[in-house]
Design a protein around this motif. Sequence first.
Motif, PDB file in Angstrom:
ATOM      1  N   LEU A 190      36.897   3.051  81.111  1.00 57.00           N
ATOM      2  CA  LEU A 190      37.791   2.719  82.168  1.00 57.00           C
ATOM      3  C   LEU A 190      39.281   3.059  81.886  1.00 57.00           C
ATOM      4  O   LEU A 190      40.004   2.511  82.755  1.00 57.00           O
ATOM      5  N   LYS A 191      39.485   3.871  81.179  1.00 59.17           N
ATOM      6  CA  LYS A 191      40.748   4.374  81.031  1.00 59.17           C
ATOM      7  C   LYS A 191      41.304   5.016  82.348  1.00 59.17           C
ATOM      8  O   LYS A 191      42.641   4.894  82.441  1.00 59.17           O
ATOM      9  N   ASP A 192      40.545   5.762  82.814  1.00 57.98           N
ATOM     10  CA  ASP A 192      40.962   6.560  83.884  1.00 57.98           C
ATOM     11  C   ASP A 192      40.948   6.053  85.273  1.00 57.98           C
ATOM     12  O   ASP A 192      41.754   6.482  86.374  1.00 57.98           O
ATOM     13  N   GLU A 193      39.990   5.321  85.507  1.00 57.51           N
ATOM     14  CA  GLU A 193      39.520   4.688  86.885  1.00 57.51           C
ATOM     15  C   GLU A 193      38.705   3.395  86.603  1.00 57.51           C
ATOM     16  O   GLU A 193      37.866   3.268  85.626  1.00 57.51           O
ATOM     17  N   ASP A 194      38.642   2.657  87.691  1.00 53.06           N
ATOM     18  CA  ASP A 194      37.774   1.486  87.638  1.00 53.06           C
ATOM     19  C   ASP A 194      36.448   1.725  87.814  1.00 53.06           C
ATOM     20  O   ASP A 194      36.254   2.691  88.304  1.00 53.06           O
ATOM     21  N   ALA A 195      35.577   0.855  87.267  1.00 60.15           N
ATOM     22  CA  ALA A 195      34.145   1.330  87.549  1.00 60.15           C
ATOM     23  C   ALA A 195      33.363   0.040  87.545  1.00 60.15           C
ATOM     24  O   ALA A 195      33.757  -1.134  87.224  1.00 60.15           O
ATOM     25  N   TYR A 196      32.137   0.237  88.309  1.00 59.42           N
ATOM     26  CA  TYR A 196      31.257  -1.193  88.368  1.00 59.42           C
ATOM     27  C   TYR A 196      30.317  -0.931  87.194  1.00 59.42           C
ATOM     28  O   TYR A 196      29.987   0.193  86.686  1.00 59.42           O
ATOM     29  N   SER A 239      40.442  -6.396  84.044  1.00 59.01           N
ATOM     30  CA  SER A 239      40.464  -7.281  85.096  1.00 59.01           C
ATOM     31  C   SER A 239      39.488  -6.743  86.105  1.00 59.01           C
ATOM     32  O   SER A 239      38.721  -5.699  85.561  1.00 59.01           O
ATOM     33  N   TYR A 240      39.006  -7.405  87.078  1.00 59.36           N
ATOM     34  CA  TYR A 240      37.968  -6.793  88.094  1.00 59.36           C
ATOM     35  C   TYR A 240      38.421  -7.182  89.649  1.00 59.36           C
ATOM     36  O   TYR A 240      39.238  -8.068  89.673  1.00 59.36           O
ATOM     37  N   TYR A 294      34.302  -4.109  90.468  1.00 55.86           N
ATOM     38  CA  TYR A 294      34.848  -3.088  89.634  1.00 55.86           C
ATOM     39  C   TYR A 294      35.619  -3.628  88.595  1.00 55.86           C
ATOM     40  O   TYR A 294      36.695  -4.379  88.831  1.00 55.86           O
ATOM     41  N   TYR A 295      35.424  -3.073  87.256  1.00 49.17           N
ATOM     42  CA  TYR A 295      36.444  -3.473  86.142  1.00 49.17           C
ATOM     43  C   TYR A 295      37.390  -2.430  86.063  1.00 49.17           C
ATOM     44  O   TYR A 295      37.119  -1.196  86.145  1.00 49.17           O
ATOM     45  N   GLY A 296      38.463  -2.975  85.475  1.00 49.61           N
ATOM     46  CA  GLY A 296      39.645  -1.841  85.204  1.00 49.61           C
ATOM     47  C   GLY A 296      40.389  -2.394  84.181  1.00 49.61           C
ATOM     48  O   GLY A 296      40.253  -3.702  83.666  1.00 49.61           O
ATOM     49  N   LEU A 297      41.144  -1.508  83.323  1.00 52.54           N
ATOM     50  CA  LEU A 297      41.889  -2.064  82.084  1.00 52.54           C
ATOM     51  C   LEU A 297      43.100  -2.549  82.509  1.00 52.54           C
ATOM     52  O   LEU A 297      43.815  -2.071  83.629  1.00 52.54           O
ATOM     53  N   THR A 298      43.591  -3.785  82.046  1.00 54.30           N
ATOM     54  CA  THR A 298      45.060  -4.125  82.249  1.00 54.30           C
ATOM     55  C   THR A 298      45.842  -3.493  81.478  1.00 54.30           C
ATOM     56  O   THR A 298      45.552  -2.556  80.661  1.00 54.30           O
ATOM     57  N   GLU A 299      47.198  -3.634  81.585  1.00 54.13           N
ATOM     58  CA  GLU A 299      48.223  -3.067  80.725  1.00 54.13           C
ATOM     59  C   GLU A 299      48.048  -3.489  79.454  1.00 54.13           C
ATOM     60  O   GLU A 299      47.972  -2.670  78.554  1.00 54.13           O
ATOM     61  N   THR A 300      47.555  -4.687  79.072  1.00 51.64           N
ATOM     62  CA  THR A 300      47.206  -5.028  77.617  1.00 51.64           C
ATOM     63  C   THR A 300      45.885  -4.294  77.274  1.00 51.64           C
ATOM     64  O   THR A 300      45.870  -3.959  75.773  1.00 51.64           O
TER      65      THR A 300
END
Length: 113
Positions: free
Chosen positions: A23-29, A63-64, A77-83
């Motif tokens: 998930l580092k570059d883009e959100d994914a399901y 986050s999603y 879709y899940y993605g990385l938060t800043e944390t």
Amino acid sequence: MKIENTKAQMRKGVLEYCILSILKDEDAYVAEILETLKDAKMLVVEGTIYPLLTRLKNAGLLSYRWEESTSGPPRKYYGLTETGQLFLNELNTTWSELQNAVNLVTSTKTPKK
């Protein structure tokens, strides 16, 4: 001791790291995450990944968002938060150090007594 149990434990130990890396570059399901893991020979079932994604979300690392799909129900879709990105950066360092240590130990001859 069965080798399959040990192999499964090793995979579980790095699964969070792999998911965050996916998930580092883009959100994914979930289906995309599972496909990426499958392509890498890390076989994971949906029953394993959903609780892990929830735990990572509850920890503030993911986050999603819901997105409509043209081929079925909406997708989460899940993605990385800043944390999550900061956490992944730390894991990258830890993984590199661990990899170096394991390579050193496993490639070194046993000392004579």
